[in-house]
Write a protein that holds these residues in place. Structure first.
Motif, PDB file in Angstrom:
ATOM      1  N   LEU A  79     -71.285   9.090   0.684  1.00  0.00           N
ATOM      2  CA  LEU A  79     -70.321   9.920   1.399  1.00  0.00           C
ATOM      3  C   LEU A  79     -69.293  10.478   0.425  1.00  0.00           C
ATOM      4  O   LEU A  79     -69.008   9.875  -0.613  1.00  0.00           O
ATOM      5  N   THR A  80     -68.721  11.607   0.767  1.00  0.00           N
ATOM      6  CA  THR A  80     -67.658  12.169  -0.056  1.00  0.00           C
ATOM      7  C   THR A  80     -66.377  11.363   0.139  1.00  0.00           C
ATOM      8  O   THR A  80     -66.278  10.507   1.026  1.00  0.00           O
ATOM      9  N   VAL A  81     -65.402  11.671  -0.687  1.00  0.00           N
ATOM     10  CA  VAL A  81     -64.089  11.022  -0.552  1.00  0.00           C
ATOM     11  C   VAL A  81     -63.523  11.248   0.838  1.00  0.00           C
ATOM     12  O   VAL A  81     -63.070  10.311   1.509  1.00  0.00           O
ATOM     13  N   ALA A  82     -63.551  12.496   1.296  1.00  0.00           N
ATOM     14  CA  ALA A  82     -63.013  12.814   2.626  1.00  0.00           C
ATOM     15  C   ALA A  82     -63.807  12.120   3.723  1.00  0.00           C
ATOM     16  O   ALA A  82     -63.237  11.627   4.702  1.00  0.00           O
ATOM     17  N   GLU A  83     -65.122  12.075   3.577  1.00  0.00           N
ATOM     18  CA  GLU A  83     -65.964  11.437   4.593  1.00  0.00           C
ATOM     19  C   GLU A  83     -65.720   9.932   4.658  1.00  0.00           C
ATOM     20  O   GLU A  83     -65.720   9.338   5.744  1.00  0.00           O
ATOM     21  N   ASN A  84     -65.503   9.307   3.506  1.00  0.00           N
ATOM     22  CA  ASN A  84     -65.186   7.882   3.494  1.00  0.00           C
ATOM     23  C   ASN A  84     -63.901   7.606   4.262  1.00  0.00           C
ATOM     24  O   ASN A  84     -63.858   6.722   5.126  1.00  0.00           O
ATOM     25  N   LEU A  85     -62.863   8.360   3.968  1.00  0.00           N
ATOM     26  CA  LEU A  85     -61.583   8.134   4.632  1.00  0.00           C
ATOM     27  C   LEU A  85     -61.652   8.479   6.116  1.00  0.00           C
ATOM     28  O   LEU A  85     -61.068   7.784   6.952  1.00  0.00           O
ATOM     29  N   PRO A  99     -52.224  11.910   4.336  1.00  0.00           N
ATOM     30  CA  PRO A  99     -51.282  11.017   3.635  1.00  0.00           C
ATOM     31  C   PRO A  99     -51.968  10.077   2.659  1.00  0.00           C
ATOM     32  O   PRO A  99     -51.421   9.779   1.586  1.00  0.00           O
ATOM     33  N   ALA A 100     -53.164   9.612   3.006  1.00  0.00           N
ATOM     34  CA  ALA A 100     -53.905   8.724   2.111  1.00  0.00           C
ATOM     35  C   ALA A 100     -54.367   9.476   0.870  1.00  0.00           C
ATOM     36  O   ALA A 100     -54.316   8.951  -0.251  1.00  0.00           O
ATOM     37  N   LEU A 101     -54.834  10.711   1.058  1.00  0.00           N
ATOM     38  CA  LEU A 101     -55.244  11.534  -0.081  1.00  0.00           C
ATOM     39  C   LEU A 101     -54.070  11.808  -1.007  1.00  0.00           C
ATOM     40  O   LEU A 101     -54.194  11.720  -2.239  1.00  0.00           O
ATOM     41  N   ASP A 102     -52.917  12.121  -0.419  1.00  0.00           N
ATOM     42  CA  ASP A 102     -51.732  12.452  -1.215  1.00  0.00           C
ATOM     43  C   ASP A 102     -51.222  11.230  -1.981  1.00  0.00           C
ATOM     44  O   ASP A 102     -50.817  11.342  -3.149  1.00  0.00           O
ATOM     45  N   ALA A 103     -51.239  10.072  -1.336  1.00  0.00           N
ATOM     46  CA  ALA A 103     -50.671   8.873  -1.955  1.00  0.00           C
ATOM     47  C   ALA A 103     -51.395   8.486  -3.230  1.00  0.00           C
ATOM     48  O   ALA A 103     -50.780   7.950  -4.167  1.00  0.00           O
ATOM     49  N   TYR A 104     -52.697   8.756  -3.287  1.00  0.00           N
ATOM     50  CA  TYR A 104     -53.486   8.366  -4.455  1.00  0.00           C
ATOM     51  C   TYR A 104     -54.061   9.557  -5.212  1.00  0.00           C
ATOM     52  O   TYR A 104     -55.022   9.412  -5.961  1.00  0.00           O
ATOM     53  N   ASP A 105     -53.460  10.729  -5.018  1.00  0.00           N
ATOM     54  CA  ASP A 105     -53.816  11.929  -5.774  1.00  0.00           C
ATOM     55  C   ASP A 105     -55.324  12.191  -5.733  1.00  0.00           C
ATOM     56  O   ASP A 105     -55.976  12.419  -6.757  1.00  0.00           O
ATOM     57  N   LEU A 106     -55.866  12.175  -4.522  1.00  0.00           N
ATOM     58  CA  LEU A 106     -57.299  12.379  -4.326  1.00  0.00           C
ATOM     59  C   LEU A 106     -57.621  13.765  -3.774  1.00  0.00           C
ATOM     60  O   LEU A 106     -58.786  14.052  -3.475  1.00  0.00           O
ATOM     61  N   GLY A 107     -56.629  14.613  -3.657  1.00  0.00           N
ATOM     62  CA  GLY A 107     -56.830  15.914  -3.034  1.00  0.00           C
ATOM     63  C   GLY A 107     -57.885  16.765  -3.687  1.00  0.00           C
ATOM     64  O   GLY A 107     -58.634  17.480  -3.011  1.00  0.00           O
ATOM     65  N   ASP A 108     -57.992  16.707  -5.023  1.00  0.00           N
ATOM     66  CA  ASP A 108     -58.978  17.527  -5.739  1.00  0.00           C
ATOM     67  C   ASP A 108     -60.372  16.911  -5.720  1.00  0.00           C
ATOM     68  O   ASP A 108     -61.329  17.503  -6.244  1.00  0.00           O
ATOM     69  N   LEU A 109     -60.498  15.718  -5.115  1.00  0.00           N
ATOM     70  CA  LEU A 109     -61.777  15.015  -5.119  1.00  0.00           C
ATOM     71  C   LEU A 109     -62.394  14.895  -3.730  1.00  0.00           C
ATOM     72  O   LEU A 109     -63.396  14.204  -3.554  1.00  0.00           O
ATOM     73  N   THR A 110     -61.839  15.575  -2.756  1.00  0.00           N
ATOM     74  CA  THR A 110     -62.253  15.364  -1.367  1.00  0.00           C
ATOM     75  C   THR A 110     -63.737  15.615  -1.135  1.00  0.00           C
ATOM     76  O   THR A 110     -64.360  14.945  -0.310  1.00  0.00           O
ATOM     77  N   ASP A 111     -64.325  16.563  -1.863  1.00  0.00           N
ATOM     78  CA  ASP A 111     -65.724  16.914  -1.636  1.00  0.00           C
ATOM     79  C   ASP A 111     -66.682  16.220  -2.612  1.00  0.00           C
ATOM     80  O   ASP A 111     -67.897  16.463  -2.573  1.00  0.00           O
ATOM     81  N   ARG A 112     -66.151  15.345  -3.454  1.00  0.00           N
ATOM     82  CA  ARG A 112     -67.005  14.651  -4.415  1.00  0.00           C
ATOM     83  C   ARG A 112     -67.559  13.375  -3.785  1.00  0.00           C
ATOM     84  O   ARG A 112     -66.849  12.638  -3.109  1.00  0.00           O
TER      85      ARG A 112
END
Length: 204
Positions: A79-85, A99-112
């Motif tokens: 699953l992608t980062v976004a799909e996992n969350l 908020p979870a993406l922002d807290a751990y600077d995952l915004g640029d990785l959502t589709d990975r």
């Protein structure tokens, strides 16, 4: 509500490791567990989280209130980062994953896909799951493994924000996180080894 542990005795593989352990963890507070490797910190955290039974003692205030993060990142590699969350947010009935993406600077990785992340990125994703659980008590076992200095700071900030909202955290760690809270050395609670009545039998 306070998490209260009273006269707790626990075992690993059927062998007692800690006994007579008591502590309280109030809302808005962190408790840092210290002690040498192998003393029983992981076993204690797993017991508090309800993943294994205690030998004796009482744990009060944990029912459906704990989010546990252990040595495994707890993510699905396909699953992608976004799909996992999103998966975990739906499990716990949470809202936005932003908020979870922002807290751990995952915004640029959502589709990975999670399987293509570095060890540190996987750890950040695993820890970000805590933010979509809505659970007030975080029980964390060596949460900063694989994290670089900047990611450790992200984690510490996330814990501070959680405490500020009335949450609490029970953390086993060997590093200084810069968090305000109490420290509990579990060393004095090391269990007395059971006697071996038949010395030769102990090796059979």
């Amino acid at each position: 509500m306070t998490l209260t542990v009273t006269d707790l005795s626990i075992a690993r593989g059927g062998v007692p490791v800690l006994e007579g352990l008591s502590f309280t963890l109030d809302a808005g507070r962190a408790l840092i567990l210290r002690g040498p490797n192998g003393i029983g910190k992981t076993t204690l955290l797993r017991t508090v989280a309800g993943l294994q039974p205690a030998i004796s003692g009482r744990i009060k205030g944990a029912e459906d209130r704990i989010a546990y993060a252990g040595h495994s990142d707890g993510i699905k590699p396909t699953l992608t980062v976004a799909e996992n969350l999103t998966f975990w947010a739906r499990v716990f009935g949470a809202g936005s994953i932003q908020p979870a993406l922002d807290a751990y600077d995952l915004g640029d990785l959502t589709d990975r896909h999670a399987g293509n992340l570095s060890a540190g990125q996987k750890r950040r994703l695993g820890l970000s799951r805590l933010l979509v659980t809505g659970r007030p008590i975080w029980v964390l076992d060596e949460p900063t493994v694989s994290l670089d200095k900047s990611a450790v700071a992200m984690f510490a900030d996330a814990v501070r924000a959680h405490l500020a909202k009335g949450g609490s955290a029970l953390i086993a760690t060997h590093i200084e996180l810069g968090l305000e809270g109490e420290t509990l050395d579990v060393g004095p609670f090391k269990a007395t080894p059971p006697p071996i009545e038949d010395f030769d039998g102990g090796f059979l």
